[in-house]
Design an enzyme around this catalytic site. Structure first.
Site, PDB file in Angstrom:
ATOM      1  CG  HIS A  77      -2.073  -0.942   1.112  1.00  0.00           C
ATOM      2  ND1 HIS A  77      -3.308  -0.677   1.613  1.00  0.00           N
ATOM      3  CD2 HIS A  77      -2.173  -2.152   0.508  1.00  0.00           C
ATOM      4  CE1 HIS A  77      -4.124  -1.681   1.339  1.00  0.00           C
ATOM      5  NE2 HIS A  77      -3.458  -2.599   0.678  1.00  0.00           N
ATOM      6  CE1 TYR A 205      -4.740   3.729   9.057  1.00  0.00           C
ATOM      7  CE2 TYR A 205      -5.260   3.475  11.378  1.00  0.00           C
ATOM      8  CZ  TYR A 205      -4.532   3.106  10.271  1.00  0.00           C
ATOM      9  OH  TYR A 205      -3.588   2.110  10.378  1.00  0.00           O
ATOM     10  N   PRO A 297      -3.743   0.022  18.964  1.00  0.00           N
ATOM     11  CG  PRO A 297      -5.610  -1.268  18.414  1.00  0.00           C
ATOM     12  CD  PRO A 297      -4.934  -0.594  19.561  1.00  0.00           C
TER      13      PRO A 297
END
Ligand code: RFL
Ligand code: PHB
Length: 394
Positions: A77, A205, A297
């Site tokens: 990515h 995100y 995380p």
């Protein structure tokens, strides 16, 4: 000698990714080890956790001669998106840093490692429960316990504590030597896996006034999604329908409108915590990975940090056994902790940027929005983020 009484160079407590990678690297350098695992290996291989590997972690897998599958099946990515409501910012990792990350599940990393651990014939005592005891003398250490109810004992020069956050190794360091640094966040992540097409070709995100959500993936027909949830919640409180509704409300509507949804095939809640123990070496014991530190995380750092610890520790042990040089081993705690704290900082910052902390605190909501707006405007700020995300050097 009874086959359940072994004498090896390094006893490794915990056969997660840190423990198995260390065992493999030592083996390739002629150093013997034995692994001790609380659970069954079947259980270890079925855990679904991390998804994003730094290039440094992929390089470690290559060094361990298990790089073929991550190279052919891992998905490179070049960027990811951060969104706030319907506003979206792409972090162009490749343009900003010249590097990419690899999406390859921890489940696959563990499978690759276990295959070579088996091929190498590294002794592995599984299903030990909480039985393992670590004892240290002036000139050796012993790890003993029961595996499937049968007693075992491993004598070694050193012990590697790779037994995760809830393991026994860290607790072997006396309270008056060990200092713990901790922040527990007032929310968790509810994660699901579904056999659906990922919402986008890159990770998203997402943040908005209600909280955080993450769209990730394992392959073109397997998606991994997370939403910020209450620490009181149980996975059973969340029907699939409720999960998809919350997720869709937190991501940009143009993505939400077209995304494929379907039944979850796994659903679990993880609390979010930052934690570091200092020092991470005591006598003949060396802590590695989640046994020594935890990151939330959000920055995708946990497994990657575990692998950089293994890099420093394996280097120290190889130089000790093969070159009669103790320097790197003696410096392990200081060297590893320097990188650990920087990853802790980044993970804490990403968590602060993207999560809703307090229902009552509208000032923090505005701060979050202002951070996002500044990030949109400043390529320097984006580059700092990108450099941390792709992984600091080691
Ligand atoms: P592990 O994986 O916890 O393995 C420790 C092993 O030790 C065993 N054990 C014992 N064995 C013997 N005796 C005892 N007394 C024992 N107690 C425990 C355990 O059964 C286990 O097999 O630690 P390790 O090897 O240090 O690896 C760390 C990583 O697993 C962890 O940092 C990552 O999963 C964190 N993480 C992520 N990391 C990333 O780099 N990128 C990501 O995208 C990412 N996403 C995540 C994550 C962790 C998550 N959760 C569930 C906390 C996403 C999530 C939701
Ligand atoms: C995942 O795919 O599980 C994942 C990806 C990125 C993160 C955390 C988890 O930051």
């Amino acid at each position: 000698m009874n086959s359940n009484a072994l004498n090896v160079d390094v006893a490794i407590v915990g056969a997660g990714p840190s423990g198995m990678l260390l065992a493999r690297l030592l083996k390739l350098n002629g150093i013997s080890s034995a692994l001790v695992e609380r659970q069954s290996i079947k259980h270890v291989l079925s855990r679904i956790r991390a998804g994003v590997l730094e290039q440094g972690s992929v390089d470690m897998m290559k060094l361990a001669d298990i790089g073929d599958r991550v190279s052919s099946e891992g998905d490179q990515h070049a960027g990811f998106s951060i969104t706030y409501g319907n506003d979206s910012l792409r972090i162009d990792l490749e343009k900003l840093t010249g590097k990419k990350v690899t999406v390859y599940g921890q489940t696959e990393v563990t499978k690759d490692l276990y295959k070579v651990v088996q091929q190498d014939g590294i002794p592995l005592f599984e299903e030990t429960g909480d039985s393992p005891r670590i004892e240290m003398d002036n000139d050796h250490a012993t790890v003993s316990g029961t595996s499937n109810g049968v007693p075992f004992s491993i004598q070694a020069s050193f012990v590697a504590g790779c037994d995760g956050f809830h393991g026994v190794a860290r607790k072997t360091i006396p309270d008056n030597v060990r200092k713990d640094f901790e922040r527990v966040y007032p929310f968790g992540w509810l994660g699901i896996l579904s056999e659906t097409k990922p919402a986008d070709h890159e990770l998203i995100y997402a943040s908005d006034d209600e909280g955080f959500a993450l769209c990730s993936m394992r392959n073109e027909r397997l998606s991994r999604y997370y939403v910020q949830c209450s620490t009181q919640d149980k996975a059973e409180d969340w029907s699939d329908e409720r999960f998809w509704d919350v997720l869709r409300a937190r991501i940009p509507s143009k993505i939400a409108k077209h995304m494929e949804t379907g039944p979850s095939i796994e659903k679990s809640i993880a609390p979010l915590r930052s934690f570091v123990c200092e020092p991470i070496q005591y006598k003949r014991l060396f802590l590695c990975g989640d046994a020594a530190h935890i990151v939330p995380p959000t920055g995708a750092k946990g497994l990657n940090l575990a692998f950089s610890d293994v890099y420093y520790l394996s280097k120290g042990l190889i130089e000790y056994f093969n070159d009669n040089n103790e320097t790197a081993l003696q410096n392990y705690s200081t060297t590893a902790l320097a990188r650990i704290w920087k990853s802790e900082r980044f993970s804490w910052w990403m968590t602060s940027l993207l999560h809703k902390f307090d229902e009552q605190d509208s000032f923090s909501d505005r701060m979050r929005r202002a951070e996002f707006d500044f990030l949109m405007e400043s390529e320097d700020y984006q580059r700092a983020l990108a450099n941390n995300y792709i992984g600091l050097p080691y």
